[in-house]
Design an enzyme around this catalytic site. Structure first.
Site: not given
Ligand code: A3P
Length: 283
Positions: A218, A129, A99, A44-45, A223, A121, A47, A49, A246-247
């Site tokens: 991206s 998240s 991870h 949830k940091s 996405m 993060r 990845t 993205w 939410k992002g």
């Molecule tokens: P939130 O749940 O806070 O919205 P991971 O890929 O490590 O599982 O992390 C998921 C988190 O990255 C989610 O956060 C997701 O919304 C956020 N995320 C994924 N793509 C993103 C982007 N393009 N811009 C901003 N946040 C993004």
């Protein structure tokens, strides 16, 4: 119903995609290569993205690959059972994801020039998240409430264990030439600068217009529309993978009570005592 965890060397893993045998093989037998690039994060940091960004860099911003192949096939998680099989069939240069805490990462890494991009993060946002992710997905132990998940997170009883130990372990790599540390917050604040930093680390030269394409493709909205970041199709049905939520940065402020914020600060100070502040990139 998602059950409890599979425990391996004191670290909890969701049982559905993991086995002790594969986790052991990944650590002890998997052979890394100089050409490999690996995205490593605590869950949830950001990845996915980074996966999206790296795949776009590889294709100079062209999103065709991203939009036609699921992310788990473009950059498989090496420690999962399906990911391990896939990585072993990939041709060079391989891109994959992990991870794993450093002590479970392939031992062969230390004798290669393989490149690791490690993203962190703010753990408070990773916690929120992770709470939504485990509440809404159908393969991870579900918390009854944020309060319960908060306790699990602090104790390290969430997938991949303790955030604090993960970060401390990986930070021991920070002076190595084949290790790049980034943060989710940095990606949010300066995506172009961070993409350029990644290109430099990987030795890739992109034209400014190609970088524009990477940034566009991206972006959160693109996405979110990309089906290949949403669902993994399996022969036994779809796996619900609520990824793009939410992002944003700082969402924890709307979720933590002041007592929780205080507890988190205290635990953070205890567990990260002596850790260089400049490495805590959201501060
Ligand atoms: P939130 O749940 O806070 O919205 P991971 O890929 O490590 O599982 O992390 C998921 C988190 O990255 C989610 O956060 C997701 O919304 C956020 N995320 C994924 N793509 C993103 C982007 N393009 N811009 C901003 N946040 C993004």
């Amino acid at each position: 119903m998602p059950g409890d965890y599979l425990w391996f060397e004191g670290i909890p893993f969701p049982p559905r995609f993991y086995s002790s045998e594969v986790l052991r093989k990944v650590r002890d037998e998997f052979v890394m290569r100089d050409e490999d690039t690996i995205i490593v994060t605590f869950p949830k940091s950001g990845t996915h993205w980074l996966i999206e960004i790296l795949c776009l860099i590889q294709n100079k911003g062209d999103p065709t690959w991203n939009h036609t192949v699921p992310f788990g096939e473009r950059s498989p998680w090496v420690e999962t059972c399906p990911g391990y099989s896939l990585v072993n069939t990939m041709k060079d240069p391989r891109l994959f994801t992990s991870h794993l805490p450093i002590q479970l990462f392939p031992k062969s890494f230390s004798s290669t020039k393989a490149k690791v991009i490690y993203a962190i993060r703010n753990p408070r946002d990773a916690l929120v998240s992770g709470y939504y992710f485990s509440s809404n997905s159908n393969f991870i132990k579900k918390p009854k409430s944020l309060e319960e998940y908060f306790e699990w997170f602090i104790q390290g009883n969430v997938p991949y264990g303790s955030w604090f130990e993960h970060i401390r372990g990986w930070m021991s790599m920070r002076d190595k030439d084949n290790f790049l540390m980034l943060s989710y917050e940095e990606l949010k604040k300066d995506l172009r600068g961070t993409v350029e930093k990644i290109c430099q680390f990987l030795g890739k030269q992109l034209e400014p217009k190609e970088v524009d394409l990477v940034l566009h493709n991206s972006s959160f909205n693109v996405m979110k529309e990309n089906k290949m970041t949403k669902i993994i199709e399996k022969p036994n049905g779809n796996i619900n993978f609520p990824l793009m939520r939410k992002g944003i940065c700082g969402e924890w402020k709307d979720h933590f009570t002041s007592a929780q914020a205080e507890t988190f600060d205290k635990v953070f100070q205890e567990k990260m005592a002596g850790f260089p502040r400049e490495l805590l990139l959201w501060e």
